[in-house]
Design an enzyme around this catalytic site. Structure first.
Site, PDB file in Angstrom:
ATOM      1  CB  SER A 157      -0.870  -0.025   1.257  1.00  0.00           C
ATOM      2  OG  SER A 157      -1.488   1.228   1.444  1.00  0.00           O
ATOM      3  CE1 TYR A 170      -4.292  -2.265   4.871  1.00  0.00           C
ATOM      4  CE2 TYR A 170      -3.395  -0.091   4.391  1.00  0.00           C
ATOM      5  CZ  TYR A 170      -3.907  -1.298   3.957  1.00  0.00           C
ATOM      6  OH  TYR A 170      -4.025  -1.540   2.602  1.00  0.00           O
TER       7      TYR A 170
HETATM    8  P1  NAP Z   1     -11.214  -6.365   1.032  1.00  0.00           P
HETATM    9  O1  NAP Z   1     -12.243  -6.039   0.018  1.00  0.00           O
HETATM   10  O2  NAP Z   1     -11.442  -5.991   2.456  1.00  0.00           O
HETATM   11  O3  NAP Z   1     -10.886  -7.912   0.926  1.00  0.00           O
HETATM   12  C1  NAP Z   1      -9.957  -8.489   1.803  1.00  0.00           C
HETATM   13  C2  NAP Z   1     -10.126  -9.979   1.800  1.00  0.00           C
HETATM   14  O4  NAP Z   1      -9.248 -10.508   2.821  1.00  0.00           O
HETATM   15  C3  NAP Z   1     -11.543 -10.420   2.142  1.00  0.00           C
HETATM   16  O5  NAP Z   1     -11.944 -11.454   1.271  1.00  0.00           O
HETATM   17  C4  NAP Z   1     -11.390 -10.914   3.574  1.00  0.00           C
HETATM   18  O6  NAP Z   1     -12.284 -11.947   3.938  1.00  0.00           O
HETATM   19  C5  NAP Z   1      -9.970 -11.470   3.564  1.00  0.00           C
HETATM   20  N1  NAP Z   1      -9.496 -11.613   4.927  1.00  0.00           N
HETATM   21  C6  NAP Z   1      -9.450 -10.682   5.905  1.00  0.00           C
HETATM   22  N2  NAP Z   1      -9.056 -11.230   7.060  1.00  0.00           N
HETATM   23  C7  NAP Z   1      -8.836 -12.552   6.816  1.00  0.00           C
HETATM   24  C8  NAP Z   1      -8.446 -13.639   7.601  1.00  0.00           C
HETATM   25  N3  NAP Z   1      -8.237 -13.518   8.914  1.00  0.00           N
HETATM   26  N4  NAP Z   1      -8.320 -14.857   7.041  1.00  0.00           N
HETATM   27  C9  NAP Z   1      -8.579 -15.026   5.722  1.00  0.00           C
HETATM   28  N5  NAP Z   1      -8.984 -14.019   4.919  1.00  0.00           N
HETATM   29  C10 NAP Z   1      -9.117 -12.805   5.455  1.00  0.00           C
HETATM   30  O7  NAP Z   1      -9.818  -5.679   0.652  1.00  0.00           O
HETATM   31  P2  NAP Z   1      -9.200  -5.223  -0.746  1.00  0.00           P
HETATM   32  O8  NAP Z   1      -9.401  -3.780  -0.851  1.00  0.00           O
HETATM   33  O9  NAP Z   1      -9.625  -6.141  -1.824  1.00  0.00           O
HETATM   34  O10 NAP Z   1      -7.640  -5.406  -0.431  1.00  0.00           O
HETATM   35  C11 NAP Z   1      -6.842  -6.448  -0.990  1.00  0.00           C
HETATM   36  C12 NAP Z   1      -5.402  -6.088  -0.744  1.00  0.00           C
HETATM   37  O11 NAP Z   1      -5.084  -4.848  -1.407  1.00  0.00           O
HETATM   38  C13 NAP Z   1      -5.049  -5.867   0.727  1.00  0.00           C
HETATM   39  O12 NAP Z   1      -3.775  -6.398   0.991  1.00  0.00           O
HETATM   40  C14 NAP Z   1      -5.031  -4.358   0.865  1.00  0.00           C
HETATM   41  O13 NAP Z   1      -4.209  -3.945   1.926  1.00  0.00           O
HETATM   42  C15 NAP Z   1      -4.484  -3.944  -0.493  1.00  0.00           C
HETATM   43  N6  NAP Z   1      -4.797  -2.581  -0.885  1.00  0.00           N
HETATM   44  C16 NAP Z   1      -6.055  -2.206  -1.164  1.00  0.00           C
HETATM   45  C17 NAP Z   1      -6.321  -0.906  -1.561  1.00  0.00           C
HETATM   46  C18 NAP Z   1      -7.713  -0.433  -1.896  1.00  0.00           C
HETATM   47  O14 NAP Z   1      -7.894   0.756  -2.183  1.00  0.00           O
HETATM   48  N7  NAP Z   1      -8.708  -1.310  -1.918  1.00  0.00           N
HETATM   49  C19 NAP Z   1      -5.272   0.033  -1.648  1.00  0.00           C
HETATM   50  C20 NAP Z   1      -3.974  -0.381  -1.339  1.00  0.00           C
HETATM   51  C21 NAP Z   1      -3.747  -1.692  -0.966  1.00  0.00           C
HETATM   52  P3  NAP Z   1     -13.855 -11.714   4.130  1.00  0.00           P
HETATM   53  O15 NAP Z   1     -14.389 -11.657   2.737  1.00  0.00           O
HETATM   54  O16 NAP Z   1     -14.289 -12.899   4.871  1.00  0.00           O
HETATM   55  O17 NAP Z   1     -14.002 -10.425   4.879  1.00  0.00           O
END
Ligand code: NAP
Length: 249
Positions: A157, A170
């Site tokens: 990130s 985070y």
């Molecule tokens: P998201 O929509 O919150 O999805 C995260 C996923 O991780 C969900 O499927 C969640 O499961 C799963 N998860 C969380 N805790 C877990 C656990 N204890 N065991 C197994 N699975 C678990 O997030 P996202 O935005 O797609 O983010 C994906 C990645 O991109 C992350 O590493 C995030 O830091 C990074 N990122 C995102 C953004 C952004 O703008 N979205 C920006 C920079 C970096 P559930 O479905 O059960 O909740």
């Protein structure tokens, strides 16, 4: 390299016969990646904590006629080292190798100053975002060493590259993610077929983004699908030779 060639065109079958494990496959970027990788020929191992979400993606992938995925119901917040080793043994028994591992699951935790940050939330975020990636990488590296080439991707990130106030555990977890990936990449350099990179997807329309920016219009940020050429590049043979890089969308 730091940027993907804007003219990059992934081959239709660029992940054919590849076995790829995606954590956090049930939602957001992980969901889009799982469907995309399957469409490009991969057998996707869907790891997540909410089985119902994984089952829905399993059904979607099967309906596409893509290779049958596998559901790995696994909670990264509570798993111990033995659980990771058991998971690796079952993947080896079923598939015999791993061609790609995407550390994608993360928790946002709380947005607050460090001085007010709840210790319990800190521990949980570090467990899911950092400790689990160490344990999963350690358990899966022997399987990633089996194919001629394989790819290990750590999701980072912007707040893991430049510190920003109020991003708490985070932000710190993403600095640790960068550190773990770069240390590992240096250890693998020249002696391994495993390439290892970090990728910062940037602002993307998901539940996590909505949690971090509740007042934002979701339509103003890109969809997970827009990231997919990057992931296909990093997972396919097109990125052979790219390792130890801190990449960004
Ligand atoms: P998201 O929509 O919150 O999805 C995260 C996923 O991780 C969900 O499927 C969640 O499961 C799963 N998860 C969380 N805790 C877990 C656990 N204890 N065991 C197994 N699975 C678990 O997030 P996202 O935005 O797609 O983010 C994906 C990645 O991109 C992350 O590493 C995030 O830091 C990074 N990122 C995102 C953004 C952004 O703008 N979205 C920006 C920079 C970096 P559930 O479905 O059960 O909740």
């Amino acid at each position: 390299m730091t940027k993907l060639d804007p003219n990059y065109q992934p081959g239709e079958d660029c992940l054919k016969n590849r076995v790829i494990l995606v954590t956090g496959a049930g939602d957001g970027i992980g969901k889009s990646l799982s469907l995309t990788a399957a469409k490009h020929g991969a057998t996707v191992l869907l790891l997540g904590r909410t089985t119902a979400k994984l089952e829905q993606i399993y059904d979607e992938i099967c309906a596409l006629g893509a290779p049958e995925p596998a559901i790995l119901a696994f909670d990264l917040s509570g798993a111990q080292e033995d659980d990771y080793n058991t998971l690796a043994a079952s993947i080896e028994a079923e598939y015999g190798r791993l061609d790609g591992l995407v550390h994608n699951a993360s928790l946002l935790g709380r947005r607050s100053p460090i001085t007010n940050y709840p210790a319990e939330t800190w521990q949980r975020v570090m467990q899911v975002n950092v400790n689990s990636t160490f344990l999963l990488s350690k358990a899966m590296l022997p399987l990633l060493e089996i194919p001629a080439h394989s790819s290990l991707i750590f999701t980072s990130s912007s707040v893991g590259r430049t510190a920003r106030a109020h991003w708490g555990a985070y932000g710190v977890s993403k600095f640790a993610t960068e550190g773990l990936a770069l240390t590992l990449a240096d250890e693998l350099d020249g002696i391994s077929n495993v390439r290892c990179n970090t990728f910062n997807p940037g602002a993307t329309r998901t539940a996590m983004r909505a949690g971090a920016y509740p007042a934002e219009n979701p339509a103003s940020v890109k969809s997970p699908e827009e990231l997919m050429p990057w992931y296909l590049f990093l997972l396919s043979d097109d990125s052979i030779g790219v390792s130890g890089e801190q990449l960004s969308y």
